[in-house]
Design a protein around this motif. Structure first.
Motif, PDB file in Angstrom:
ATOM      1  N   ILE A 124      -1.386  19.360  16.533  1.00 18.47           N
ATOM      2  CA  ILE A 124      -0.596  18.382  15.780  1.00 18.47           C
ATOM      3  C   ILE A 124       0.694  18.999  15.274  1.00 18.47           C
ATOM      4  N   SER A 125       0.624  20.277  14.879  1.00 21.10           N
ATOM      5  CA  SER A 125       1.838  20.955  14.415  1.00 21.10           C
ATOM      6  C   SER A 125       2.862  21.115  15.534  1.00 21.10           C
ATOM      7  N   GLU A 126       2.396  21.117  16.788  1.00 24.07           N
ATOM      8  CA  GLU A 126       3.301  21.199  17.932  1.00 24.07           C
ATOM      9  C   GLU A 126       3.800  19.821  18.358  1.00 24.07           C
ATOM     10  N   GLY A 127       3.316  18.773  17.709  1.00 25.09           N
ATOM     11  CA  GLY A 127       3.812  17.433  17.990  1.00 25.09           C
ATOM     12  C   GLY A 127       2.872  16.543  18.765  1.00 25.09           C
ATOM     13  N   LEU A 130      -2.364  11.254  18.645  1.00 17.96           N
ATOM     14  CA  LEU A 130      -3.098  10.276  19.446  1.00 17.96           C
ATOM     15  C   LEU A 130      -2.161   9.399  20.271  1.00 17.96           C
ATOM     16  N   PHE A 131      -0.927   9.207  19.782  1.00 14.12           N
ATOM     17  CA  PHE A 131       0.015   8.314  20.470  1.00 14.12           C
ATOM     18  C   PHE A 131       1.284   9.032  20.931  1.00 14.12           C
ATOM     19  N   ARG A 132       1.306  10.361  20.827  1.00 16.13           N
ATOM     20  CA  ARG A 132       2.524  11.081  21.220  1.00 16.13           C
ATOM     21  C   ARG A 132       2.141  12.428  21.813  1.00 16.13           C
ATOM     22  N   ASN A 133       2.961  12.883  22.749  1.00 15.15           N
ATOM     23  CA  ASN A 133       2.695  14.155  23.413  1.00 15.15           C
ATOM     24  C   ASN A 133       4.024  14.833  23.723  1.00 15.15           C
ATOM     25  N   PRO A 134       4.295  15.998  23.133  1.00 13.31           N
ATOM     26  CA  PRO A 134       5.580  16.659  23.359  1.00 13.31           C
ATOM     27  C   PRO A 134       5.734  17.246  24.752  1.00 13.31           C
ATOM     28  N   TRP A 135       4.632  17.305  25.507  1.00 11.70           N
ATOM     29  CA  TRP A 135       4.700  17.931  26.823  1.00 11.70           C
ATOM     30  C   TRP A 135       4.776  16.912  27.958  1.00 11.70           C
TER      31      TRP A 135
END
Length: 207
Positions: A124-127, A130-135
């Motif tokens: 979660i700290s990396e972003g 449940l509805f978002r993914n930084p990768w």
């Protein structure tokens, strides 16, 4: 009535009152039915996860190490062993030892949950949510937190059940069979994790 007739009548009555060879206590049958139904739930979630993963190009591989998941797996496997020892102690009539090993199992379950939540906090700290993914695709976050969250919910429920049943067993309100039935659920939770690890973690290791 002759002695032979009385003997035959006694044997017939004893046979009628004897339990069937393959009889299963109602509580244990209810647990087995629950496990079968829950297995279908987990199977559906894991199949859906595999389908989404294979159908999504450039699926992210965010895990760079298996250290944490290996520790969680070792803890959960050890908890199955301690649960087995506790149940065997209960059937042997060693109430103190059975209670001790049951509580050790519960502590291992709490430790597993703590490591799991720590992993979640790191993601979660990396972003990742449940509805978002930084990768990449948001489907990764949704599927990862759904599958692992469902399992973590079962672990949490199992820990609560272990403590509640263990305390009541120590106080004489439950017997060894009740402890064994709780152990069946715990072994099921451990077995499910053996399917979650390769599908969710090992296949998503970074190259």
């Amino acid at each position: 009535m002759s002695q032979a007739d009385l003997t035959m009548h006694g044997h017939a009555t004893a046979g009628a009152m004897a339990e069937p060879t393959f009889s299963v206590p109602a509580k244990k049958m209810a647990m087995w039915l629950f496990i079968i139904a829950d297995s279908a739930t987990f199977a559906g979630c894991l199949v859906a996860y595999g389908f989404i993963r294979n159908a999504t190009p450039n699926w992210p591989r965010p895990f760079h190490s298996i250290t944490n998941v290996a520790a969680m797996t070792l803890i959960l496997l050890t908890s199955s062993l301690t649960m087995l020892i506790g149940v065997r102690s209960a059937h042997a009539g060693d109430k103190a030892n059975a209670f001790r090993w049951t509580m050790i199992t519960a502590v291992l379950g709490v430790l597993f949950a703590v490591l799991h939540i720590r992993e979640w906090m790191g993601m979660i700290s990396e972003g990742a949510t449940l509805f978002r993914n930084p990768w990449g695709t948001p489907l990764f976050g949704a599927s990862f937190f759904s599958v692992t969250g469902l399992h973590l919910l079962h672990v949490t429920g199992g820990v609560i059940a272990l403590i509640a049943v263990g305390v009541r067993y120590q106080r004489g309100r439950y017997n060894a069979d009740d402890l064994e039935i709780t152990g069946l659920y715990w072994h099921f939770v451990d077995l499910v994790w053996m399917f979650v690890v390769p599908l969710v973690y090992l296949l998503n290791l970074a190259h």
